[in-house]
Design a protein around this motif. Structure first.
Motif, PDB file in Angstrom:
ATOM      1  N   HIS A 275      13.149  31.760   4.002  1.00  0.00           N
ATOM      2  CA  HIS A 275      12.403  32.679   3.148  1.00  0.00           C
ATOM      3  C   HIS A 275      11.682  33.688   4.037  1.00  0.00           C
ATOM      4  O   HIS A 275      11.116  33.321   5.070  1.00  0.00           O
ATOM      5  CB  HIS A 275      11.383  31.890   2.313  1.00  0.00           C
ATOM      6  CG  HIS A 275      10.785  32.674   1.195  1.00  0.00           C
ATOM      7  ND1 HIS A 275       9.848  33.669   1.400  1.00  0.00           N
ATOM      8  CD2 HIS A 275      10.989  32.601  -0.156  1.00  0.00           C
ATOM      9  CE1 HIS A 275       9.494  34.168   0.230  1.00  0.00           C
ATOM     10  NE2 HIS A 275      10.165  33.552  -0.726  1.00  0.00           N
ATOM     11  N   ARG A 305      10.615  27.127   3.538  1.00  0.00           N
ATOM     12  CA  ARG A 305      11.503  27.305   2.393  1.00  0.00           C
ATOM     13  C   ARG A 305      12.870  27.753   2.889  1.00  0.00           C
ATOM     14  O   ARG A 305      12.981  28.718   3.659  1.00  0.00           O
ATOM     15  CB  ARG A 305      10.941  28.350   1.433  1.00  0.00           C
ATOM     16  CG  ARG A 305       9.875  27.842   0.503  1.00  0.00           C
ATOM     17  CD  ARG A 305       9.130  28.967  -0.176  1.00  0.00           C
ATOM     18  NE  ARG A 305       8.291  29.699   0.764  1.00  0.00           N
ATOM     19  CZ  ARG A 305       7.472  30.684   0.422  1.00  0.00           C
ATOM     20  NH1 ARG A 305       7.396  31.063  -0.842  1.00  0.00           N
ATOM     21  NH2 ARG A 305       6.734  31.287   1.330  1.00  0.00           N
ATOM     22  N   LEU A 307      17.030  28.627   1.826  1.00  0.00           N
ATOM     23  CA  LEU A 307      17.859  29.111   0.727  1.00  0.00           C
ATOM     24  C   LEU A 307      19.002  28.139   0.429  1.00  0.00           C
ATOM     25  O   LEU A 307      19.718  27.704   1.330  1.00  0.00           O
ATOM     26  CB  LEU A 307      18.436  30.486   1.078  1.00  0.00           C
ATOM     27  CG  LEU A 307      19.210  31.221  -0.016  1.00  0.00           C
ATOM     28  CD1 LEU A 307      18.271  31.603  -1.156  1.00  0.00           C
ATOM     29  CD2 LEU A 307      19.897  32.460   0.560  1.00  0.00           C
ATOM     30  N   ARG A 308      19.171  27.809  -0.839  1.00  0.00           N
ATOM     31  CA  ARG A 308      20.320  27.033  -1.287  1.00  0.00           C
ATOM     32  C   ARG A 308      21.468  27.984  -1.639  1.00  0.00           C
ATOM     33  O   ARG A 308      21.284  29.188  -1.797  1.00  0.00           O
ATOM     34  CB  ARG A 308      19.951  26.206  -2.524  1.00  0.00           C
ATOM     35  CG  ARG A 308      18.955  25.090  -2.283  1.00  0.00           C
ATOM     36  CD  ARG A 308      18.556  24.433  -3.599  1.00  0.00           C
ATOM     37  NE  ARG A 308      19.727  24.174  -4.432  1.00  0.00           N
ATOM     38  CZ  ARG A 308      20.456  23.053  -4.375  1.00  0.00           C
ATOM     39  NH1 ARG A 308      20.130  22.101  -3.512  1.00  0.00           N
ATOM     40  NH2 ARG A 308      21.499  22.894  -5.173  1.00  0.00           N
ATOM     41  N   ASP A 310      22.949  28.207  -4.396  1.00  0.00           N
ATOM     42  CA  ASP A 310      22.765  28.748  -5.744  1.00  0.00           C
ATOM     43  C   ASP A 310      21.634  29.776  -5.802  1.00  0.00           C
ATOM     44  O   ASP A 310      21.172  30.140  -6.874  1.00  0.00           O
ATOM     45  CB  ASP A 310      22.513  27.621  -6.746  1.00  0.00           C
ATOM     46  CG  ASP A 310      21.259  26.809  -6.417  1.00  0.00           C
ATOM     47  OD1 ASP A 310      20.520  27.186  -5.481  1.00  0.00           O
ATOM     48  OD2 ASP A 310      21.020  25.776  -7.084  1.00  0.00           O
ATOM     49  N   ARG A 311      21.130  30.207  -4.624  1.00  0.00           N
ATOM     50  CA  ARG A 311      20.109  31.248  -4.455  1.00  0.00           C
ATOM     51  C   ARG A 311      18.711  30.763  -4.818  1.00  0.00           C
ATOM     52  O   ARG A 311      17.773  31.564  -4.911  1.00  0.00           O
ATOM     53  CB  ARG A 311      20.426  32.523  -5.262  1.00  0.00           C
ATOM     54  CG  ARG A 311      21.844  33.013  -5.190  1.00  0.00           C
ATOM     55  CD  ARG A 311      22.354  33.125  -3.760  1.00  0.00           C
ATOM     56  NE  ARG A 311      21.665  34.172  -3.004  1.00  0.00           N
ATOM     57  CZ  ARG A 311      21.856  34.400  -1.699  1.00  0.00           C
ATOM     58  NH1 ARG A 311      22.693  33.615  -1.009  1.00  0.00           N
ATOM     59  NH2 ARG A 311      21.216  35.368  -1.091  1.00  0.00           N
ATOM     60  N   ALA A 312      18.528  29.481  -5.035  1.00  0.00           N
ATOM     61  CA  ALA A 312      17.193  28.922  -5.245  1.00  0.00           C
ATOM     62  C   ALA A 312      16.612  28.522  -3.895  1.00  0.00           C
ATOM     63  O   ALA A 312      17.337  28.431  -2.892  1.00  0.00           O
ATOM     64  CB  ALA A 312      17.264  27.721  -6.177  1.00  0.00           C
ATOM     65  N   TRP A 313      15.296  28.287  -3.866  1.00  0.00           N
ATOM     66  CA  TRP A 313      14.623  27.893  -2.625  1.00  0.00           C
ATOM     67  C   TRP A 313      14.254  26.422  -2.680  1.00  0.00           C
ATOM     68  O   TRP A 313      13.851  25.921  -3.732  1.00  0.00           O
ATOM     69  CB  TRP A 313      13.359  28.730  -2.394  1.00  0.00           C
ATOM     70  CG  TRP A 313      13.616  30.190  -2.249  1.00  0.00           C
ATOM     71  CD1 TRP A 313      13.446  31.149  -3.201  1.00  0.00           C
ATOM     72  CD2 TRP A 313      14.104  30.860  -1.086  1.00  0.00           C
ATOM     73  NE1 TRP A 313      13.795  32.383  -2.707  1.00  0.00           N
ATOM     74  CE2 TRP A 313      14.199  32.241  -1.405  1.00  0.00           C
ATOM     75  CE3 TRP A 313      14.466  30.446   0.193  1.00  0.00           C
ATOM     76  CZ2 TRP A 313      14.643  33.192  -0.499  1.00  0.00           C
ATOM     77  CZ3 TRP A 313      14.911  31.388   1.104  1.00  0.00           C
ATOM     78  CH2 TRP A 313      15.002  32.740   0.766  1.00  0.00           C
ATOM     79  N   THR A 314      14.385  25.753  -1.562  1.00  0.00           N
ATOM     80  CA  THR A 314      13.962  24.363  -1.471  1.00  0.00           C
ATOM     81  C   THR A 314      13.070  24.195  -0.249  1.00  0.00           C
ATOM     82  O   THR A 314      13.249  24.880   0.766  1.00  0.00           O
ATOM     83  CB  THR A 314      15.177  23.415  -1.374  1.00  0.00           C
ATOM     84  OG1 THR A 314      14.740  22.070  -1.501  1.00  0.00           O
ATOM     85  CG2 THR A 314      15.905  23.567  -0.043  1.00  0.00           C
ATOM     86  N   TRP A 315      12.076  23.328  -0.373  1.00  0.00           N
ATOM     87  CA  TRP A 315      11.130  23.089   0.719  1.00  0.00           C
ATOM     88  C   TRP A 315      11.676  22.007   1.647  1.00  0.00           C
ATOM     89  O   TRP A 315      12.128  20.959   1.194  1.00  0.00           O
ATOM     90  CB  TRP A 315       9.780  22.648   0.175  1.00  0.00           C
ATOM     91  CG  TRP A 315       8.988  23.733  -0.485  1.00  0.00           C
ATOM     92  CD1 TRP A 315       8.887  23.980  -1.827  1.00  0.00           C
ATOM     93  CD2 TRP A 315       8.180  24.709   0.162  1.00  0.00           C
ATOM     94  NE1 TRP A 315       8.065  25.063  -2.054  1.00  0.00           N
ATOM     95  CE2 TRP A 315       7.619  25.532  -0.848  1.00  0.00           C
ATOM     96  CE3 TRP A 315       7.876  24.984   1.497  1.00  0.00           C
ATOM     97  CZ2 TRP A 315       6.767  26.590  -0.568  1.00  0.00           C
ATOM     98  CZ3 TRP A 315       7.032  26.041   1.780  1.00  0.00           C
ATOM     99  CH2 TRP A 315       6.491  26.830   0.761  1.00  0.00           C
ATOM    100  N   CYS A 333      13.798  16.848   2.721  1.00  0.00           N
ATOM    101  CA  CYS A 333      13.540  17.638   1.519  1.00  0.00           C
ATOM    102  C   CYS A 333      12.246  17.173   0.876  1.00  0.00           C
ATOM    103  O   CYS A 333      11.995  15.974   0.739  1.00  0.00           O
ATOM    104  CB  CYS A 333      14.693  17.494   0.534  1.00  0.00           C
ATOM    105  SG  CYS A 333      16.200  18.311   1.073  1.00  0.00           S
ATOM    106  N   ARG A 335      10.062  17.301  -2.561  1.00  0.00           N
ATOM    107  CA  ARG A 335      10.277  17.540  -3.994  1.00  0.00           C
ATOM    108  C   ARG A 335       8.970  17.976  -4.651  1.00  0.00           C
ATOM    109  O   ARG A 335       7.909  17.482  -4.291  1.00  0.00           O
ATOM    110  CB  ARG A 335      10.786  16.267  -4.660  1.00  0.00           C
ATOM    111  CG  ARG A 335      12.151  15.813  -4.128  1.00  0.00           C
ATOM    112  CD  ARG A 335      12.668  14.634  -4.917  1.00  0.00           C
ATOM    113  NE  ARG A 335      11.818  13.467  -4.748  1.00  0.00           N
ATOM    114  CZ  ARG A 335      11.926  12.589  -3.753  1.00  0.00           C
ATOM    115  NH1 ARG A 335      12.850  12.787  -2.839  1.00  0.00           N
ATOM    116  NH2 ARG A 335      11.140  11.559  -3.675  1.00  0.00           N
TER     117      ARG A 335
END
Length: 335
Positions: A275, A305, A307-308, A310-315, A333, A335
Motif C-alpha cells: 500500500h 498492507r 495487495l491481493r 482481487d485488488r483488496a488489501w490484507t494486513w 496474516c 484478521r
C-alpha cells in the motif's frame, strides 16, 4: 559638634554598632511573606479543595469519583476541556459520552478523537473491552496518542497524521500495539495490536487547527505470536528476496492468502504489492535488515498492507532477516 546617628541617636562613632540591627530589620521588611508550615498547609488545603471541586463536576458516578487520584482527576479535566473546545455546547459532537452502552457494544472496536496536535479528546468507554484499561487508566499513560502506543512507531504515525491534517477528509490507517493492563498482558502474552482508521474533519467554518478533529475507529487484530509460540501454519507464508526485495521464491500458501500463484510473483518487486501509505515503513524495515542496522527480533518487524490479486488489501505482520545475499520474510496474516 557631635553628630548623632539618625537611627539610634548615638554619637557617630557608635553608628557602626547599629548596622547589624538595621540590616536585620531591612531583611525582615524584604520578606513579609516568608513561607511557614501553616502557610504551606493552607496552600495544600486550598489546592485539595480546588481539586475536589473539579472532581465533583466530572460526569462520572460518585463511586468512580471516590477512586480518582489527583493525577487522574487532572487528566480527566484536561480531556473534558479539550472536548469542550472542539465541541462547544451549541455544537452536537459526532461522537461522545451520549453514545449508549448498547450502541458501543455493536462496534468492532472503540472510538478515538484527537485534536490537531494529537492530544486525546475522547475515548469511548468500551476501550476496556479491547485493552483491559478504563478511560481513566489509559489517560494515566499520558495525554497524546503517542503515549498510549507501544513500540517504535511514533514517527510513522506522526507522518500519517500530518498527511491526513493537510488533506481533511482523507482516510489514513496505521497499525500499532497499544498499551494494555498487566492482567491482559499475562493472559495474551503481550500488548494488543490495533488498527486505527480515521480522518480529520473540520467541525466549524472556517477550518483551523483549533476546530479540526481526527475521528477514528480502533479495531483489534489478531495478536502476533510471541517468541517461542508456534503460529498456525494456515496463517503463515514465507518468501525469499534479493537484496533489492525482488521475489526469488515464495511458498505455495501465497495463493490462499493473496490469490497469486508462485510463478506470478517470482521476479516481481515486493514494493509492487505494498500500500502506498506503508511504503516508507517497509523501506525503513528493508534498510535496517539489509544494512544490519537493527538489533533484536523486533528490528526487522513491521505491519503492512499488501495487495491481493482481487485488488483488496490484507494486513500482514512481516518478520524479515538477512541471510547472506538474500532477505527472507515470514508473514502472518492479521484478521
Amino acid at each position: 559638634m557631635t553628630i548623632f546617628c539618625s537611627h539610634c541617636h548615638r554619637p557617630l562613632q557608635a553608628e557602626m554598632s547599629c548596622l547589624p540591627k538595621r540590616a536585620k530589620q531591612a531583611s525582615s521588611a524584604s520578606r513579609p511573606f516568608r513561607s511557614t508550615k501553616s502557610a504551606s498547609k493552607a496552600r495544600r488545603d486550598q489546592i485539595n479543595a480546588e481539586l475536589q471541586a473539579l472532581r465533583s463536576l466530572l460526569p462520572i458516578s460518585a463511586q468512580e469519583k471516590e477512586r480518582l487520584s489527583y493525577l487522574h482527576t487532572m487528566a480527566l479535566v484536561c480531556l473534558r476541556l479539550r472536548g469542550a473546545q472542539l465541541f462547544p455546547p451549541g455544537l452536537a459532537p459526532p461522537v461522545g459520552p451520549a453514545l449508549g452502552t448498547e450502541l458501543l457494544s455493536l462496534l468492532p472496536g472503540f472510538l478515538l478523537v484527537l485534536s490537531a496536535d494529537s492530544k486525546l479528546v475522547y475515548i469511548s468507554e468500551n476501550v476496556a473491552q479491547v485493552l483491559g484499561l478504563s478511560v481513566v487508566e489509559l489517560l494515566a499513560q499520558g495525554d497524546t496518542v503517542f503515549d498510549i502506543l507501544d513500540g517504535q512507531v511514533g514517527e510513522d504515525v506522526q507522518k500519517k497524521l500530518l498527511l491526513a491534517l493537510e488533506d481533511p477528509g482523507r482516510e489514513v490507517t496505521f497499525v500499532s500495539e497499544m498499551r494494555t493492563s498487566k492482567a491482559f498482558r499475562l493472559q495474551h502474552g503481550g500488548n494488543r495490536v490495533v488498527a486505527v482508521c480515521g480522518r480529520f474533519v473540520a467541525l466549524r467554518w472556517p477550518p483551523s487547527p483549533s476546530t479540526t478533529a481526527f475521528l477514528a475507529l480502533c479495531t483489534p487484530v489478531v495478536q502476533s505470536p510471541t517468541d517461542g509460540e508456534a503460529a498456525s501454519q494456515d496463517d503463515i507464508l514465507q518468501s525469499m528476496h534479493l537484496l533489492d526485495m525482488t521475489f526469488i521464491d515464495v511458498t505455495e500458501s501465497v495463493t490462499y492468502h493473496l490469490g497469486f500463484h508462485r510463478e506470478e510473483l517470482v521476479g516481481q518487486s515486493w514494493y509492487s504489492l505494498l500500500h502506498p501509505e506503508d511504503a516508507d515503513l517497509a523501506a525503513a524495515q528493508h534498510r535496517a535488515v539489509a544494512l544490519g542496522a537493527g538489533a533484536g527480533p523486533a528490528a526487522g518487524t513491521a505491519v503492512l498492507r499488501v495487495l491481493r490479486k482481487d485488488r483488496a488489501w490484507t494486513w500482514l505482520r512481516v518478520w524479515a532477516q538477512r541471510d547472506g545475499g538474500c532477505i527472507t520474510c515470514t508473514c502472518r496474516c492479521l484478521r
